[in-house]
Design a protein around this motif. Sequence first.
Motif, short mmCIF file in Angstrom:
data_model
loop_
_atom_site.label_atom_id
_atom_site.label_comp_id
_atom_site.label_asym_id
_atom_site.label_seq_id
_atom_site.Cartn_x
_atom_site.Cartn_y
_atom_site.Cartn_z
N VAL A 10 68.51 74.46 20.54
CA VAL A 10 67.16 74.02 20.27
C VAL A 10 66.23 75.20 20.51
CG1 VAL A 10 65.31 72.44 21.01
CG2 VAL A 10 67.69 71.66 20.99
N ALA A 11 65.32 75.45 19.59
CA ALA A 11 64.38 76.55 19.77
C ALA A 11 63.42 76.22 20.90
CB ALA A 11 63.62 76.81 18.49
N ARG A 12 63.28 77.14 21.82
CA ARG A 12 62.35 77.01 22.94
C ARG A 12 61.41 78.21 22.88
NH1 ARG A 12 62.73 72.35 25.58
NH2 ARG A 12 62.74 73.17 27.65
N LEU A 13 60.30 78.08 23.53
CA LEU A 13 59.32 79.15 23.57
C LEU A 13 59.08 79.55 25.01
CD1 LEU A 13 57.17 77.17 21.16
CD2 LEU A 13 57.99 79.45 20.61
N THR A 14 58.85 80.82 25.23
CA THR A 14 58.55 81.31 26.57
C THR A 14 57.53 82.42 26.47
OG1 THR A 14 59.53 82.07 28.64
CG2 THR A 14 60.42 83.03 26.63
N ALA A 15 56.77 82.61 27.52
CA ALA A 15 55.83 83.72 27.56
C ALA A 15 56.61 85.00 27.83
CB ALA A 15 54.79 83.48 28.65
N VAL A 16 56.12 86.11 27.32
CA VAL A 16 56.79 87.38 27.58
C VAL A 16 56.61 87.75 29.05
CG1 VAL A 16 56.58 88.18 25.19
CG2 VAL A 16 54.81 88.76 26.85
N ASP A 17 57.48 88.60 29.54
CA ASP A 17 57.48 88.97 30.96
C ASP A 17 56.28 89.84 31.33
OD1 ASP A 17 59.89 87.63 31.31
OD2 ASP A 17 61.07 89.42 30.84
N ASP A 18 55.88 89.73 32.59
CA ASP A 18 54.92 90.63 33.24
C ASP A 18 53.49 90.58 32.70
OD1 ASP A 18 56.94 91.54 34.96
OD2 ASP A 18 57.58 93.03 33.48
N LEU A 19 53.11 89.48 32.07
CA LEU A 19 51.72 89.37 31.60
C LEU A 19 50.78 89.30 32.80
CD1 LEU A 19 52.02 86.72 28.76
CD2 LEU A 19 51.83 89.20 28.53
N ARG A 20 49.61 89.87 32.64
CA ARG A 20 48.56 89.79 33.66
C ARG A 20 47.43 88.95 33.09
NH1 ARG A 20 52.42 91.86 35.74
NH2 ARG A 20 52.49 93.85 36.77
N ILE A 21 46.98 87.95 33.84
CA ILE A 21 45.93 87.04 33.36
C ILE A 21 44.76 87.09 34.31
CG2 ILE A 21 45.35 84.65 32.80
CD1 ILE A 21 48.36 84.20 32.27
N ARG A 22 43.57 87.27 33.76
CA ARG A 22 42.33 87.24 34.53
C ARG A 22 41.41 86.20 33.91
NH1 ARG A 22 45.27 89.27 37.48
NH2 ARG A 22 45.34 91.44 38.10
N HIS A 23 41.03 85.21 34.71
CA HIS A 23 40.18 84.11 34.24
C HIS A 23 38.70 84.48 34.37
CE1 HIS A 23 43.35 81.07 33.77
NE2 HIS A 23 43.95 81.77 34.71
N PHE A 24 37.93 84.13 33.34
CA PHE A 24 36.49 84.31 33.32
C PHE A 24 35.89 83.03 32.75
CE2 PHE A 24 38.31 88.52 32.80
CZ PHE A 24 37.70 89.22 33.82
N ILE A 46 45.14 79.52 26.73
CA ILE A 46 45.56 79.94 28.07
C ILE A 46 46.35 78.83 28.77
CG2 ILE A 46 43.50 79.33 29.40
CD1 ILE A 46 45.55 82.53 29.72
N ALA A 47 45.98 77.58 28.53
CA ALA A 47 46.73 76.47 29.13
C ALA A 47 48.17 76.46 28.61
CB ALA A 47 46.03 75.14 28.85
N VAL A 48 48.35 76.66 27.31
CA VAL A 48 49.70 76.69 26.73
C VAL A 48 50.46 77.90 27.25
CG1 VAL A 48 50.97 76.99 24.57
CG2 VAL A 48 49.13 75.32 24.71
N LEU A 49 49.82 79.06 27.32
CA LEU A 49 50.50 80.25 27.82
C LEU A 49 50.94 80.06 29.27
CD1 LEU A 49 51.39 83.13 27.19
CD2 LEU A 49 49.18 83.91 28.03
N GLU A 50 50.07 79.48 30.09
CA GLU A 50 50.44 79.24 31.49
C GLU A 50 51.57 78.21 31.61
OE1 GLU A 50 46.57 78.51 33.24
OE2 GLU A 50 46.41 80.62 33.83
N LEU A 51 51.59 77.23 30.73
CA LEU A 51 52.69 76.27 30.69
C LEU A 51 54.00 76.99 30.39
CD1 LEU A 51 53.42 73.16 30.65
CD2 LEU A 51 53.23 73.36 28.16
N LEU A 52 53.96 77.92 29.45
CA LEU A 52 55.17 78.66 29.08
C LEU A 52 55.57 79.69 30.12
CD1 LEU A 52 54.49 79.06 25.26
CD2 LEU A 52 56.02 77.44 26.41
N LEU A 53 54.64 80.09 30.96
CA LEU A 53 55.01 80.98 32.07
C LEU A 53 55.82 80.22 33.12
CD1 LEU A 53 51.72 83.01 32.51
CD2 LEU A 53 53.97 83.96 31.97
N GLU A 54 55.60 78.91 33.22
CA GLU A 54 56.34 78.08 34.18
C GLU A 54 57.80 77.95 33.77
OE1 GLU A 54 54.43 74.30 34.41
OE2 GLU A 54 52.57 75.14 35.19
#
Length: 106
Positions: A10-24, A46-54
């Motif tokens: 099954v195709a899954r999605l994940t965020a790439v490694d070592d991303l740095r996120i700064r909220h404004f 950003i919510a979807v990206l953070e979900l995929l970081l989990e």
Amino acid sequence: MTAQSIESTVARLTAVDDLRIRHFDDEAVVLDPLSWDAHLLNPAAIAVLELLLEAPRSEHEIAGFLDKALQPEERPHAKAHAHRLVGELQSLGLVRRVEALASENR
């Protein structure tokens, strides 16, 4: 690839490694330290990206996540929003597809 192996992945999605996120406020800047690319993301992205970081998720799971987060009038479009966001995050190089065995998705 055999029919059995196609059915068992099954195709899954994940965020790439070592991303740095700064909220404004409601937005966030995401820096990929390998490419030095920086991107300004809206709250949904950003919510979807953070979900995929989990953990890796399917596009269906992302749509379910958005369905809970969206305003009631936007919920019928959660699947389309998920598809669009995944495509945009992939084109930015922030998300990639991974294959997982179907048994891992339970």
